[in-house]
Design a protein around this motif. Structure first.
Motif, PDB file in Angstrom:
ATOM      1  N   ASP A  33       0.870  -1.178   0.000  1.00 54.41           N
ATOM      2  CA  ASP A  33       0.000   0.000   0.000  1.00 54.41           C
ATOM      3  C   ASP A  33       0.906   1.227   0.000  1.00 54.41           C
ATOM      4  OD1 ASP A  33      -1.601   2.104   0.555  1.00 54.41           O
ATOM      5  OD2 ASP A  33      -2.502   1.258   2.381  1.00 54.41           O
ATOM      6  N   PRO A  34       0.958   1.953  -1.115  1.00 52.75           N
ATOM      7  CA  PRO A  34       1.901   3.073  -1.189  1.00 52.75           C
ATOM      8  C   PRO A  34       1.627   4.151  -0.150  1.00 52.75           C
ATOM      9  CG  PRO A  34       0.434   3.052  -3.103  1.00 52.75           C
ATOM     10  CD  PRO A  34       0.152   1.803  -2.325  1.00 52.75           C
ATOM     11  N   LYS A  35       0.440   4.138   0.443  1.00 53.65           N
ATOM     12  CA  LYS A  35       0.113   5.171   1.431  1.00 53.65           C
ATOM     13  C   LYS A  35       0.433   4.742   2.863  1.00 53.65           C
ATOM     14  CE  LYS A  35      -3.651   7.608  -0.822  1.00 53.65           C
ATOM     15  NZ  LYS A  35      -5.104   7.678  -0.794  1.00 53.65           N
ATOM     16  N   ALA A  36       0.672   3.448   3.071  1.00 53.33           N
ATOM     17  CA  ALA A  36       0.901   2.959   4.433  1.00 53.33           C
ATOM     18  C   ALA A  36       2.272   3.423   4.933  1.00 53.33           C
ATOM     19  CB  ALA A  36       0.811   1.443   4.449  1.00 53.33           C
ATOM     20  N   PRO A  37       2.442   3.612   6.251  1.00 53.70           N
ATOM     21  CA  PRO A  37       3.735   4.029   6.781  1.00 53.70           C
ATOM     22  C   PRO A  37       4.859   3.063   6.406  1.00 53.70           C
ATOM     23  CG  PRO A  37       2.059   4.161   8.486  1.00 53.70           C
ATOM     24  CD  PRO A  37       1.413   3.536   7.291  1.00 53.70           C
ATOM     25  N   ALA A  38       4.590   1.757   6.486  1.00 50.35           N
ATOM     26  CA  ALA A  38       5.659   0.807   6.160  1.00 50.35           C
ATOM     27  C   ALA A  38       5.518   0.361   4.709  1.00 50.35           C
ATOM     28  CB  ALA A  38       5.587  -0.410   7.079  1.00 50.35           C
ATOM     29  N   MET A  39       6.627   0.463   3.958  1.00 48.57           N
ATOM     30  CA  MET A  39       6.642  -0.124   2.606  1.00 48.57           C
ATOM     31  C   MET A  39       7.018  -1.590   2.812  1.00 48.57           C
ATOM     32  SD  MET A  39       8.711   2.702   0.390  1.00 48.57           S
ATOM     33  CE  MET A  39      10.127   2.902   1.448  1.00 48.57           C
ATOM     34  N   GLU A  40       6.147  -2.471   2.369  1.00 48.67           N
ATOM     35  CA  GLU A  40       6.361  -3.895   2.649  1.00 48.67           C
ATOM     36  C   GLU A  40       6.912  -4.616   1.413  1.00 48.67           C
ATOM     37  OE1 GLU A  40       5.616  -5.355   5.557  1.00 48.67           O
ATOM     38  OE2 GLU A  40       4.208  -3.998   6.552  1.00 48.67           O
ATOM     39  N   PHE A  41       7.927  -5.422   1.632  1.00 45.64           N
ATOM     40  CA  PHE A  41       8.527  -6.210   0.544  1.00 45.64           C
ATOM     41  C   PHE A  41       8.534  -7.676   0.931  1.00 45.64           C
ATOM     42  CE2 PHE A  41      10.045  -1.924   0.313  1.00 45.64           C
ATOM     43  CZ  PHE A  41      10.004  -1.631  -1.034  1.00 45.64           C
ATOM     44  N   GLU A  42       8.566  -8.536  -0.112  1.00 45.12           N
ATOM     45  CA  GLU A  42       8.618  -9.985   0.122  1.00 45.12           C
ATOM     46  C   GLU A  42       9.850 -10.555  -0.559  1.00 45.12           C
ATOM     47  OE1 GLU A  42       3.838 -10.913   0.373  1.00 45.12           O
ATOM     48  OE2 GLU A  42       4.850 -11.003  -1.561  1.00 45.12           O
ATOM     49  N   TYR A  43      10.470 -11.545   0.106  1.00 43.34           N
ATOM     50  CA  TYR A  43      11.594 -12.233  -0.524  1.00 43.34           C
ATOM     51  C   TYR A  43      11.064 -13.102  -1.660  1.00 43.34           C
ATOM     52  CZ  TYR A  43      14.485 -10.912   3.478  1.00 43.34           C
ATOM     53  OH  TYR A  43      15.178 -10.193   4.420  1.00 43.34           O
ATOM     54  N   ALA A  44      11.781 -13.074  -2.777  1.00 42.19           N
ATOM     55  CA  ALA A  44      11.352 -13.871  -3.941  1.00 42.19           C
ATOM     56  C   ALA A  44      11.354 -15.365  -3.604  1.00 42.19           C
ATOM     57  CB  ALA A  44      12.272 -13.587  -5.124  1.00 42.19           C
ATOM     58  N   ASP A  45      12.216 -15.790  -2.644  1.00 45.46           N
ATOM     59  CA  ASP A  45      12.294 -17.224  -2.327  1.00 45.46           C
ATOM     60  C   ASP A  45      11.259 -17.645  -1.281  1.00 45.46           C
ATOM     61  OD1 ASP A  45      13.183 -16.223   0.068  1.00 45.46           O
ATOM     62  OD2 ASP A  45      15.146 -17.194   0.026  1.00 45.46           O
ATOM     63  N   GLY A  46      10.314 -16.753  -0.940  1.00 46.49           N
ATOM     64  CA  GLY A  46       9.269 -17.103   0.034  1.00 46.49           C
ATOM     65  C   GLY A  46       9.741 -16.987   1.475  1.00 46.49           C
ATOM     66  N   GLY A  47      10.863 -16.347   1.691  1.00 41.21           N
ATOM     67  CA  GLY A  47      11.429 -16.253   3.056  1.00 41.21           C
ATOM     68  C   GLY A  47      10.829 -15.167   3.928  1.00 41.21           C
ATOM     69  N   GLY A  48       9.619 -14.731   3.626  1.00 37.24           N
ATOM     70  CA  GLY A  48       8.942 -13.772   4.503  1.00 37.24           C
ATOM     71  C   GLY A  48       9.014 -12.349   3.980  1.00 37.24           C
ATOM     72  N   ARG A  49       8.828 -11.424   4.934  1.00 41.46           N
ATOM     73  CA  ARG A  49       8.660 -10.015   4.560  1.00 41.46           C
ATOM     74  C   ARG A  49       9.657  -9.133   5.250  1.00 41.46           C
ATOM     75  NH1 ARG A  49       2.987  -7.507   4.137  1.00 41.46           N
ATOM     76  NH2 ARG A  49       2.047  -8.923   2.667  1.00 41.46           N
ATOM     77  N   VAL A  50       9.891  -8.000   4.670  1.00 42.18           N
ATOM     78  CA  VAL A  50      10.693  -6.982   5.332  1.00 42.18           C
ATOM     79  C   VAL A  50      10.028  -5.636   5.032  1.00 42.18           C
ATOM     80  CG1 VAL A  50      12.362  -6.956   3.417  1.00 42.18           C
ATOM     81  CG2 VAL A  50      13.058  -6.092   5.613  1.00 42.18           C
ATOM     82  N   GLY A  51       9.981  -4.756   6.038  1.00 42.84           N
ATOM     83  CA  GLY A  51       9.306  -3.466   5.872  1.00 42.84           C
ATOM     84  C   GLY A  51      10.262  -2.306   6.082  1.00 42.84           C
ATOM     85  N   MET A  52       9.972  -1.198   5.420  1.00 47.13           N
ATOM     86  CA  MET A  52      10.784   0.023   5.562  1.00 47.13           C
ATOM     87  C   MET A  52       9.868   1.148   6.020  1.00 47.13           C
ATOM     88  SD  MET A  52      13.823  -0.776   4.436  1.00 47.13           S
ATOM     89  CE  MET A  52      14.081  -2.512   4.120  1.00 47.13           C
ATOM     90  N   ILE A  53      10.232   1.801   7.099  1.00 45.91           N
ATOM     91  CA  ILE A  53       9.473   2.978   7.518  1.00 45.91           C
ATOM     92  C   ILE A  53      10.362   4.176   7.229  1.00 45.91           C
ATOM     93  CG2 ILE A  53       8.252   4.109   9.415  1.00 45.91           C
ATOM     94  CD1 ILE A  53       7.628   1.357  10.497  1.00 45.91           C
ATOM     95  N   ALA A  54      10.120   4.755   6.060  1.00 44.40           N
ATOM     96  CA  ALA A  54      11.046   5.764   5.537  1.00 44.40           C
ATOM     97  C   ALA A  54      10.525   7.167   5.861  1.00 44.40           C
ATOM     98  CB  ALA A  54      11.211   5.558   4.034  1.00 44.40           C
ATOM     99  N   SER A  55      10.450   7.473   7.150  1.00 45.42           N
ATOM    100  CA  SER A  55       9.844   8.744   7.592  1.00 45.42           C
ATOM    101  C   SER A  55      10.575   9.952   7.041  1.00 45.42           C
ATOM    102  CB  SER A  55       9.872   8.845   9.121  1.00 45.42           C
ATOM    103  OG  SER A  55       9.712   7.600   9.696  1.00 45.42           O
ATOM    104  N   ILE A  56      11.864   9.794   6.683  1.00 44.40           N
ATOM    105  CA  ILE A  56      12.634  10.936   6.189  1.00 44.40           C
ATOM    106  C   ILE A  56      12.661  10.938   4.659  1.00 44.40           C
ATOM    107  CG2 ILE A  56      14.867  12.142   6.303  1.00 44.40           C
ATOM    108  CD1 ILE A  56      13.506  11.746   9.071  1.00 44.40           C
ATOM    109  N   SER A  57      13.007   9.798   4.056  1.00 43.44           N
ATOM    110  CA  SER A  57      13.162   9.802   2.594  1.00 43.44           C
ATOM    111  C   SER A  57      11.833   9.657   1.861  1.00 43.44           C
ATOM    112  CB  SER A  57      14.133   8.698   2.153  1.00 43.44           C
ATOM    113  OG  SER A  57      13.623   7.434   2.453  1.00 43.44           O
ATOM    114  N   ARG A  58      10.795   9.174   2.561  1.00 40.36           N
ATOM    115  CA  ARG A  58       9.485   9.071   1.921  1.00 40.36           C
ATOM    116  C   ARG A  58       8.409   9.318   2.982  1.00 40.36           C
ATOM    117  NH1 ARG A  58       5.164   4.847   0.741  1.00 40.36           N
ATOM    118  NH2 ARG A  58       5.620   4.674   2.946  1.00 40.36           N
ATOM    119  N   PRO A  59       8.292  10.597   3.428  1.00 39.84           N
ATOM    120  CA  PRO A  59       7.331  10.881   4.510  1.00 39.84           C
ATOM    121  C   PRO A  59       5.926  10.453   4.100  1.00 39.84           C
ATOM    122  CG  PRO A  59       8.661  12.834   4.004  1.00 39.84           C
ATOM    123  CD  PRO A  59       8.961  11.805   2.944  1.00 39.84           C
ATOM    124  N   PHE A  60       5.192   9.925   5.063  1.00 39.88           N
ATOM    125  CA  PHE A  60       3.838   9.428   4.758  1.00 39.88           C
ATOM    126  C   PHE A  60       2.789  10.292   5.448  1.00 39.88           C
ATOM    127  CE2 PHE A  60       6.405   6.904   7.631  1.00 39.88           C
ATOM    128  CZ  PHE A  60       5.755   7.068   8.847  1.00 39.88           C
TER     129      PHE A  60
END
Ligand code: SAM
Length: 339
Positions: free
Chosen positions: A238-265
């Motif tokens: 969700d481009p509007k959500a505070p955390a940008m969520e990504f998934e590993y291509a190998d199915g190893g779960g998720r990682v999120g970025m809260i980019a309050s400075i470089s991409r304020p939400f």
């Protein structure tokens, strides 16, 4: 004569501000005390609030009962360190019972979580974020000015055993510190089926913040892709959500970025905050706050408090301005606001 246009305050709609943002999310700090002293968050020497200054569980719950009809349905308990507040599971239970509240979460440093994970889960808590910036005991001591890494790790595993899924791990991202932590933390999260989230370092602590000290989200993403493997935006990205969520291509779960400075939400911000001493803040970086404690203590009618909350949200500014010369750092540091 041209009269200024005054936008009237809505009295029936959800909690709106003048930018049309709807607020459904309340962060409640239950104490300003902490058992760590993270350098980016708070000073070593602190005068904490007196116990009588803190809102009681009954006062907090009454506030939640008043704001739920305004559309608040998501609560997060924080601090200071919220687990230092005695009998916290009781508060969780009280808040979960408030009609309209759909979601209660907690942000903790995990030091006391090993014994509390199960009672919190039984009280109705379902979402938990544990703050952990490093897996190295020396680096942990350097950042938090205390020992305790083992306790935090025990706490995280206890939370998984209690049934929390996902357990999110929050790491503050600071240049000169985070680079060596990204891969070990990301691997640890994959191994234990945790969701790793990196939060760009913000100017809200007691230390001297500089933009150059922020290790940016895109740098972390590059590092993970090179060190672990490819990532792609999560299916429910969700481009509007505070955390940008990504998934590993190998199915190893998720990682999120809260980019309050470089991409304020800020333009999709739906949050208000209540400090442990009963001050309402419409932004983490707000310079003004509204004291609701006297009204809660003298049993003011719900409409009086609801109208204060509406006014506070209505006057919310456009955004935090960290990236502009207009930025003014609030007097309160993070631990007295509630992260
Ligand atoms: N004690 C609890 C904890 O450690 O999670 C809750 C309060 S703490 C203030 C909440 C979150 O704020 C933590 O994840 C912490 O790392 C983050 N935080 C504190 N200071 C920060 C800063 N200057 N920039 C970014 N995040 C910060």
């Amino acid at each position: 004569m041209n009269l200024p246009v005054v936008t009237p305050l809505p009295s029936r709609e959800p909690l709106l501000d003048t930018f049309g943002r709807v607020h459904n999310n309340l962060r409640i700090s239950v104490t300003d005390r902490c058992n760590l002293r993270c350098t980016y968050c708070m000073p070593e020497e602190v005068v904490f609030m007196d116990k009588h200054q803190l809102l009681t569980f009954e006062e907090i719950t009454r506030f939640v009962e008043m704001v739920a009809p305004l559309g608040i349905d998501k609560i997060r308990l924080t601090g200071g360190e919220p687990l230092l507040r005695r009998n916290l599971p009781r508060l969780v239970e009280m808040i979960c019972k408030v009609p309209g509240i759909k979601d209660v979460g907690l942000t903790t440093n995990g030091i006391m979580l090993a014994n509390l994970a199960q009672p919190l889960y039984e009280a109705g808590l379902r979402r938990i974020n544990v703050s952990l910036d490093t897996l190295d005991p020396g680096r942990f001591r350097q950042l938090t000015r205390r020992d305790g890494l083992e306790k935090v790790l025990d706490g995280i595993l206890a939370a998984r055993r209690a049934g929390f899924d996902p357990v999110k791990i929050n790491a503050v991202s600071i240049r000169g510190i985070t680079e060596s932590e990204v891969i070990p933390l990301a691997r640890f999260a994959r191994e234990h089926k945790l969701e790793m989230r990196f939060i760009e370092y913000m100017p809200i602590g007691a230390d001297q913040w500089e933009r150059d000290k922020v290790y940016f989200a895109h740098e972390i993403l590059d590092q993970i892709e090179q060190g672990i493997g490819p990532l792609s935006p999560a299916k429910d990205y969700d481009p509007k959500a505070p955390a940008m969520e990504f998934e590993y291509a190998d199915g190893g779960g998720r990682v999120g970025m809260i980019a309050s400075i470089s991409r304020p939400f800020c333009m999709s911000c739906n949050r208000v905050r209540l400090t442990a001493d009963g001050k309402l803040r419409n932004c983490l970086f707000a310079l003004d706050e509204v004291d609701v404690k006297p009204m809660l203590r003298d049993n003011s009618p719900a409409e009086v408090i609801q109208s204060l909350v509406r006014k506070n949200v209505w006057t919310k500014w456009e955004g935090h301005e960290i990236n502009s010369a207009r930025f003014v750092k609030p007097q309160r540091t993070m631990h007295t606001i509630g992260g």
